[in-house]
Structures are given as C-alpha cells and as structure tokens.
Design an enzyme around this catalytic site. Structure first.
Site, PDB file in Angstrom:
ATOM      1  N   ASP A  67       0.568  18.609 -30.677  1.00  0.00           N
ATOM      2  CA  ASP A  67       1.354  18.752 -29.453  1.00  0.00           C
ATOM      3  C   ASP A  67       0.866  17.800 -28.366  1.00  0.00           C
ATOM      4  O   ASP A  67       1.650  17.344 -27.529  1.00  0.00           O
ATOM      5  CB  ASP A  67       1.298  20.198 -28.947  1.00  0.00           C
ATOM      6  CG  ASP A  67       2.430  21.046 -29.503  1.00  0.00           C
ATOM      7  OD1 ASP A  67       3.566  20.535 -29.562  1.00  0.00           O
ATOM      8  OD2 ASP A  67       2.191  22.201 -29.883  1.00  0.00           O
ATOM      9  N   GLU A  98       6.220  20.273 -24.558  1.00  0.00           N
ATOM     10  CA  GLU A  98       5.129  19.973 -25.493  1.00  0.00           C
ATOM     11  C   GLU A  98       3.779  20.197 -24.816  1.00  0.00           C
ATOM     12  O   GLU A  98       2.817  20.648 -25.449  1.00  0.00           O
ATOM     13  CB  GLU A  98       5.238  18.534 -26.004  1.00  0.00           C
ATOM     14  CG  GLU A  98       6.479  18.234 -26.836  1.00  0.00           C
ATOM     15  CD  GLU A  98       6.522  18.940 -28.180  1.00  0.00           C
ATOM     16  OE1 GLU A  98       5.567  19.676 -28.521  1.00  0.00           O
ATOM     17  OE2 GLU A  98       7.524  18.769 -28.897  1.00  0.00           O
ATOM     18  N   HIS A 101       3.221  23.880 -24.862  1.00  0.00           N
ATOM     19  CA  HIS A 101       2.781  24.292 -26.194  1.00  0.00           C
ATOM     20  C   HIS A 101       1.281  24.050 -26.357  1.00  0.00           C
ATOM     21  O   HIS A 101       0.544  24.929 -26.825  1.00  0.00           O
ATOM     22  CB  HIS A 101       3.531  23.519 -27.282  1.00  0.00           C
ATOM     23  CG  HIS A 101       5.010  23.743 -27.274  1.00  0.00           C
ATOM     24  ND1 HIS A 101       5.873  22.998 -28.054  1.00  0.00           N
ATOM     25  CD2 HIS A 101       5.786  24.604 -26.586  1.00  0.00           C
ATOM     26  CE1 HIS A 101       7.116  23.404 -27.840  1.00  0.00           C
ATOM     27  NE2 HIS A 101       7.087  24.373 -26.948  1.00  0.00           N
ATOM     28  N   TYR A 105      -2.078  27.098 -26.842  1.00  0.00           N
ATOM     29  CA  TYR A 105      -3.155  27.302 -27.811  1.00  0.00           C
ATOM     30  C   TYR A 105      -4.477  27.550 -27.100  1.00  0.00           C
ATOM     31  O   TYR A 105      -5.296  28.354 -27.557  1.00  0.00           O
ATOM     32  CB  TYR A 105      -3.250  26.096 -28.755  1.00  0.00           C
ATOM     33  CG  TYR A 105      -1.987  25.871 -29.548  1.00  0.00           C
ATOM     34  CD1 TYR A 105      -1.477  26.867 -30.379  1.00  0.00           C
ATOM     35  CD2 TYR A 105      -1.280  24.684 -29.450  1.00  0.00           C
ATOM     36  CE1 TYR A 105      -0.309  26.674 -31.094  1.00  0.00           C
ATOM     37  CE2 TYR A 105      -0.114  24.473 -30.160  1.00  0.00           C
ATOM     38  CZ  TYR A 105       0.375  25.477 -30.976  1.00  0.00           C
ATOM     39  OH  TYR A 105       1.534  25.287 -31.676  1.00  0.00           O
ATOM     40  N   GLU A 158       7.726  17.223 -35.618  1.00  0.00           N
ATOM     41  CA  GLU A 158       8.294  18.460 -35.091  1.00  0.00           C
ATOM     42  C   GLU A 158       8.694  19.435 -36.195  1.00  0.00           C
ATOM     43  O   GLU A 158       8.509  20.648 -36.068  1.00  0.00           O
ATOM     44  CB  GLU A 158       9.546  18.145 -34.253  1.00  0.00           C
ATOM     45  CG  GLU A 158       9.326  17.208 -33.089  1.00  0.00           C
ATOM     46  CD  GLU A 158       9.025  17.935 -31.802  1.00  0.00           C
ATOM     47  OE1 GLU A 158       8.792  19.153 -31.853  1.00  0.00           O
ATOM     48  OE2 GLU A 158       9.017  17.289 -30.749  1.00  0.00           O
ATOM     49  N   GLU A 192      10.776  23.677 -31.015  1.00  0.00           N
ATOM     50  CA  GLU A 192      10.673  22.546 -31.938  1.00  0.00           C
ATOM     51  C   GLU A 192      11.950  22.388 -32.753  1.00  0.00           C
ATOM     52  O   GLU A 192      12.322  21.275 -33.133  1.00  0.00           O
ATOM     53  CB  GLU A 192       9.471  22.712 -32.875  1.00  0.00           C
ATOM     54  CG  GLU A 192       8.116  22.891 -32.196  1.00  0.00           C
ATOM     55  CD  GLU A 192       7.659  21.699 -31.374  1.00  0.00           C
ATOM     56  OE1 GLU A 192       8.478  20.792 -31.120  1.00  0.00           O
ATOM     57  OE2 GLU A 192       6.492  21.668 -30.976  1.00  0.00           O
ATOM     58  N   HIS A 195      14.170  20.446 -30.513  1.00  0.00           N
ATOM     59  CA  HIS A 195      13.658  19.078 -30.390  1.00  0.00           C
ATOM     60  C   HIS A 195      13.992  18.263 -31.646  1.00  0.00           C
ATOM     61  O   HIS A 195      14.451  17.124 -31.567  1.00  0.00           O
ATOM     62  CB  HIS A 195      12.142  19.080 -30.185  1.00  0.00           C
ATOM     63  CG  HIS A 195      11.695  19.797 -28.955  1.00  0.00           C
ATOM     64  ND1 HIS A 195      10.350  20.002 -28.671  1.00  0.00           N
ATOM     65  CD2 HIS A 195      12.383  20.369 -27.942  1.00  0.00           C
ATOM     66  CE1 HIS A 195      10.254  20.664 -27.528  1.00  0.00           C
ATOM     67  NE2 HIS A 195      11.472  20.896 -27.072  1.00  0.00           N
TER      68      HIS A 195
END
Length: 321
Positions: A67, A98, A101, A105, A158, A192, A195
């Site tokens: 990402d 992105e 994203h 994490y 992706e 995703e 995308h």
C-alpha cells in the site's frame, strides 16, 4: 480576452461517465480505521499461538509495504498519463485511500503488538527478499514503463498481489476470530475492487487503440510478468504459511485472484482455479456483510459506514466495446 493559463475542472461536463460513477462510488464508501473497535479483538488475539501471531504480523507488514508503494509511487505515476481531468481527481482519491490502508495496518499493530514486536515486523518487511523483489518489480515498471504497462502493474498489485495477505484475516473471520481486524480488511478489499476495475478500464481504452501487432506484444509481456510475479508469490506464500499448513490453499486463492486481475484488463483467465476451488471459509469471509455499520453515527447520521457487499465475478470487470 485573456489567455487560459490553467483550466478549472468542470464536473458538469463529463468526458467519461466512468470517471463520475467511480468518484461517486469511492466517496460513498469512504471510511477511516479509527472508527473500527480493534481492541475488541484482543481476546481472540491472545488465543492464537505464537506462530500464528508472528505470521499475522508479517502478513500485515507485507500489505503495508504494497500500500505504501501504491500511495507514494503508483498513483503519482498513473497521474502522468490521464485521459481526462476527472480521471486525475479519481486517482487523487485512490492515492489518499491507499494511504488510509497503509495507516490501518499500523492501527492493527498498535492494538495487538508490543513496540518490540512492531519493530521486528517492519525489519522483516523491509528486508524480506520476496517482498522486496515484488516491490522492486512493480516500482521499476512505475518508473520506467509505458502508460499501459504502469496500469498493468497497478492492477496486478491491487487485484492479485495483495491477496496472499488478505487470505489470513478472511480465514480467521470465517472461523469467528478477529472480526474487527477482518472488518478493516474487507473495507480495503472493497476499495481495491473499485481501484482495480477502474484502472483496468482505463487500460482497456488505451489497449483497444493499439494496432493488433502491438496488442499481441503487450499481451505477451503481461502474461510473462504475471508468471514471474506468481512464481515469486509462491515462494513468499511458502515462507509465510507452510509451517501452519495453509500454503496450498493460499496459492489457490492467489491463482483465482490472478484471473480476476486479467479480467480487469480485458484478458482471458490464465489459471483453471475458480471460486469453487477456494476455501469456502475464506469466500464466506469475503461475502459476509459488515457488522459495524453504525459506528459513524457518532459524527452525524449522514456519515455512515457503507455495507461491505459480496464480491462477484462481474465486480472485477468492465467490458469495453
């Protein structure tokens, strides 16, 4: 009359209706990781073995790297070759998400892991030979490839390369574990999916304008690249999953999603694997609706987290006549 130095974007004059519909879809499903109660998964987390915990950390470290590439390099490169001003606006949205994203994490890490464990995860991520190889392969295409090659690399990332990591939280979700961690992953998958279909659509517009001979050269390159990435992904998958016995199931999931990437690009599937070959627990994890649909109500009734919908084959493909 003064000369035009810079043109204002006009959303009332749309050159490509897919730009507008994609913008609306992406803004409609906007979300942030801060609204998902990750701490509710701590009891499940403590029930996992140390081997599983390490595997989960490494999985999310790898996803963070991919990402990061998309947000820092990928979208910047794609924006150099836009067909419309509205396409650039859509890519700006994708670039921001992105980054969301990648940050998500870290929110998972800060909830589940100690500082020392987080340091180990990022050290592993930044030095893993298979992760670094796919990062280099994709990023070199972003830097040096043609406009269409860059789009192929983006769609492969992706719709294919993420899925060796997505398998883990979906598997746990299917077994009623780590539901809030999986919630974030399902939101990421939903993004995703849009995308990949959008960038694949833009690829198809350019591909269909090429002479047949150039199409064949590019098609050969695409399949050769996919083989190379898959070969590396097999080794990465073995490293992550062999000891806990998931490697072969994950490879099936990878081949299934590699076919989806090709479909996004308007190409024929390569592998024989279908949804029926994928572990049904994982497919069920994808198709289960979001459980945290009301968490945005604290900032106003109009700001609701959209339902995560089941992903179907046609979600991956926009046909071009």
């Amino acid at each position: 009359m003064a000369n035009t130095y810079y043109k204002a974007i006009n959303w009332n004059e749309i050159e490509d209706v897919i730009d507008k519909s994609t913008w609306e879809k992406l803004t409609e499903q906007f979300w942030l990781d801060t609204r998902i109660p990750l701490s509710n998964d701590l009891d499940d987390w403590r029930s996992l073995s140390e081997q599983e915990k390490e595997m989960v950390g490494h999985v999310f470290g790898g996803l963070t790297l991919l990402d990061t590439i998309q947000s820092e390099s990928g979208m910047d490169q794609l924006k150099k070759d836009v067909r419309t001003t509205h396409e650039e606006a859509v890519l700006n949205n994708i670039q921001f998400m992105e980054s969301v994203h990648a940050k998500s994490y870290s929110s998972i890490f800060s909830t589940l892991n100690t500082k020392k464990e987080i340091e180990e995860i990022f050290e592993w991520t930044n030095t893993n030979e298979f992760l670094q190889k796919k990062a280099e392969k994709i990023n070199e295409i972003y830097k040096n490839g043609t406009a269409l090659e860059k789009k192929v690399a983006s769609v492969y990332l992706e719709t294919f390369l993420f899925y060796s990591g997505f398998y883990t939280p979906l598997y746990y979700l299917g077994n009623n574990k780590l539901p809030n961690v999986a919630e974030i992953i399902k939101l990421i998958i939903r993004d995703e999916s849009v995308h990949g279909t959008y960038i694949g659509y833009k690829f198809q517009l350019g591909f269909n304008q090429l002479p047949e001979e150039e199409q064949q050269v590019l098609k050969d390159w695409m399949y050769e690249l996919l083989f190379e990435l898959y070969e590396n992904e097999e080794k990465y998958t073995d490293q992550l999953y062999a000891e806990i016995g998931w490697a072969e199931e994950v490879k099936t999931f990878l081949r299934y999603n590699a076919n989806k990437a090709l479909m996004n690009l308007g190409q024929d599937p390569l592998f024989p694997d279908t949804a029926n070959d994928v572990n049904p627990i994982v497919m069920n994890g994808i198709s289960t609706g979001t459980s945290n649909h009301d968490f945005f109500s604290q900032v106003g009734n109009g700001y609701l987290l959209g339902t995560v919908e089941a992903m179907k084959d046609d979600d991956y493909f926009i046909g071009i006549d």
